[in-house]
Structures are given as C-alpha cells and as structure tokens.
Design an enzyme around this catalytic site. Structure first.
Site, PDB file in Angstrom:
ATOM      1  N   GLU A  11       9.268   0.761  -5.275  1.00  0.00           N
ATOM      2  CA  GLU A  11      10.523   1.307  -4.765  1.00  0.00           C
ATOM      3  C   GLU A  11      10.790   0.955  -3.306  1.00  0.00           C
ATOM      4  O   GLU A  11      11.927   0.999  -2.855  1.00  0.00           O
ATOM      5  CB  GLU A  11      10.520   2.829  -4.927  1.00  0.00           C
ATOM      6  CG  GLU A  11      10.456   3.292  -6.366  1.00  0.00           C
ATOM      7  CD  GLU A  11      10.319   4.797  -6.456  1.00  0.00           C
ATOM      8  OE1 GLU A  11      11.059   5.498  -5.749  1.00  0.00           O
ATOM      9  OE2 GLU A  11       9.472   5.271  -7.216  1.00  0.00           O
ATOM     10  N   MET A 174       9.818  14.113  -9.770  1.00  0.00           N
ATOM     11  CA  MET A 174       8.604  14.773  -9.304  1.00  0.00           C
ATOM     12  C   MET A 174       8.483  14.918  -7.785  1.00  0.00           C
ATOM     13  O   MET A 174       7.435  15.341  -7.310  1.00  0.00           O
ATOM     14  CB  MET A 174       7.371  14.027  -9.849  1.00  0.00           C
ATOM     15  CG  MET A 174       7.300  14.014 -11.374  1.00  0.00           C
ATOM     16  SD  MET A 174       5.884  13.089 -12.029  1.00  0.00           S
ATOM     17  CE  MET A 174       4.524  14.138 -11.493  1.00  0.00           C
ATOM     18  N   GLU A 175       9.525  14.570  -7.028  1.00  0.00           N
ATOM     19  CA  GLU A 175       9.398  14.631  -5.569  1.00  0.00           C
ATOM     20  C   GLU A 175      10.591  15.232  -4.835  1.00  0.00           C
ATOM     21  O   GLU A 175      10.440  15.868  -3.783  1.00  0.00           O
ATOM     22  CB  GLU A 175       9.174  13.215  -4.983  1.00  0.00           C
ATOM     23  CG  GLU A 175       7.897  12.546  -5.373  1.00  0.00           C
ATOM     24  CD  GLU A 175       7.967  11.847  -6.715  1.00  0.00           C
ATOM     25  OE1 GLU A 175       6.937  11.739  -7.385  1.00  0.00           O
ATOM     26  OE2 GLU A 175       9.089  11.424  -7.105  1.00  0.00           O
ATOM     27  N   ASP A 198      14.830   6.896 -17.984  1.00  0.00           N
ATOM     28  CA  ASP A 198      14.515   7.377 -19.329  1.00  0.00           C
ATOM     29  C   ASP A 198      15.321   8.636 -19.596  1.00  0.00           C
ATOM     30  O   ASP A 198      16.012   9.151 -18.724  1.00  0.00           O
ATOM     31  CB  ASP A 198      13.006   7.647 -19.480  1.00  0.00           C
ATOM     32  CG  ASP A 198      12.509   8.707 -18.502  1.00  0.00           C
ATOM     33  OD1 ASP A 198      12.686   9.894 -18.807  1.00  0.00           O
ATOM     34  OD2 ASP A 198      11.964   8.348 -17.444  1.00  0.00           O
TER      35      ASP A 198
END
Length: 230
Positions: A11, A174-175, A198
């Site tokens: 990323e 998740m962050e 997804d």
C-alpha cells in the site's frame, strides 16, 4: 506536513518510490519515510495490521512530525450491496465494532469514558478525496459513509450481518477507527480511504488475493491526485 498510513508494504511502496529527497526514521518496528511529492511535504509509513499498530503509528506521526492531517489508505470488505469490488469508500465517520461495554451502560461500539460513539472525518478532506476519485478513477464508484474496524478479517456472512445490524457502515477493516480515535484525541483532521477488495462474507478469502492489487492501485491514484491538490 501530511501523514499517510498504510497497513501493508504494497500500500505504501508506490508512494515511497515517488518521493523526492526522502529520509527515514525507525520507531516501534515501523519505518517512517519523510520527503515530498510535487513539492508537498509528507510522511509515509506502513503501520502493520491491526488497531494497536495503527494507533501507535498515528501517535508517532503526531508527536514527531506534528502532521496537519492523517490519511489512512488501504483495502476493506464491503458491507453494502451497492458497493462492488474495486469501488472506493471514504469515511464520514469510524467506529470499532469489536468494542462492547454494554454491561456498563454504553452503546455497543462506544469506548468507555469517551464522549462519542464514532469519530468524524474531516469534511474538507472528504470533498477533496471525492473530487480526486471522480477525476482519476472514472471506471468505479465512490461512496461516503461509516467505516467500521476491528481486529478481525471478516469472512463469515453471519458475522458480517451482525456488524451491519449493530452499526450499519459501508465497509469493514482492521485499522481505520484506531487511527480516527488517535486523530480525535489529538485534534488532527483525518480521512480513511478504502478500496473494496472483497465482500466480507464467505467469498472473502477467494476475492481478497484476486482484487488486492487493483484495489491498492486505485487508492494510490487517488492519494497522488490529492497530494497534487493540497
């Protein structure tokens, strides 16, 4: 100076490669790359995966670099049937779906002794990101709404539906909400930019590797355009 946080090497590597006159600083097993793109000063860093890593990373950006804004880029699972793989979600607000202090009288997702359930993103950053996305990613859609975060990769339809029932939201990852909380506590504007990789259901483990590269590429295009227009 702008702080940009990604969860994984993929990323941030393209942004680091585009930086001029970069220097590095290492702390908490993270490498912070300081430099400029198109004359704009920024710090790019891989936080690692999960809320604790993300919060530590954001606090270092505040303490060492005194950043004027924090942008978190990455990928996420869709929680809304309108949002397809490859589309972009910009955070209107963010909260942590795995926080539960209901027994003490708090709403599900609210952190005890915090005066807010969710953490609002900066309106100017939202508008800038939206216009940049519409300019450089014309083949996909952009949505503005809630991002929900937790220390779980959501790959179960029942878990996904429970999150939707409790919080709504456009995507899960998740962050982001940990970065949002850190930004809130330090009074620093923030924005989460998530490309959908997804559907956050039983197909997630299959979709994720297939669409990860496309999702990351879209995020980087948007970030680059935003940097050019700060």
């Amino acid at each position: 100076m702008i702080g940009i946080i990604g969860a994984m090497d993929e990323e941030v590597s393209m942004l680091i490669g585009a930086m001029e006159e970069s220097t590095t600083f290492n702390k908490a097993d993270m490498t912070f790359y300081e430099g400029n793109i198109a004359g704009k000063e920024l710090v790019v860093v891989r936080s690692g995966i999960g809320k604790v890593n993300a919060a530590i990373c954001a606090q270092i950006l505040v303490d060492k670099y005194n950043v004027e804004a924090i942008i978190n880029t990455g990928i996420a699972g869709s929680l809304d049937k309108r949002i397809d793989i490859g589309d972009i979600v910009l955070s209107e607000d963010a909260l942590q779906h795995d926080v539960d202090a209901v027994a003490f009288g708090y709403q599900k997702g609210q952190i005890p002794r915090m005066d807010t359930l969710s953490f609002k993103a900066d309106a100017k950053l939202i508008e800038l990101a939206k216009s940049c996305c519409e300019k450089v990613c014309t083949d996909i859609k952009v949505f503005v709404g809630r991002v929900v975060s937790g220390d779980q990769f959501i790959a179960d339809k029942n878990v996904k539906n429970t999150i939707i029932d409790n919080f709504g939201g456009l995507c899960t990852e998740m962050e982001g909400a940990a970065i949002a909380q850190t930004a809130y506590l330090n009074n620093v504007p923030y924005l989460i930019i998530r490309a959908i990789s997804d559907k956050a259901d039983d197909s997630a483990s299959m979709d994720y590797p297939t669409f990860e590269k496309k999702a990351i590429a879209n995020s980087v295009k948007i970030l680059t355009e935003m940097i050019n227009n700060f």
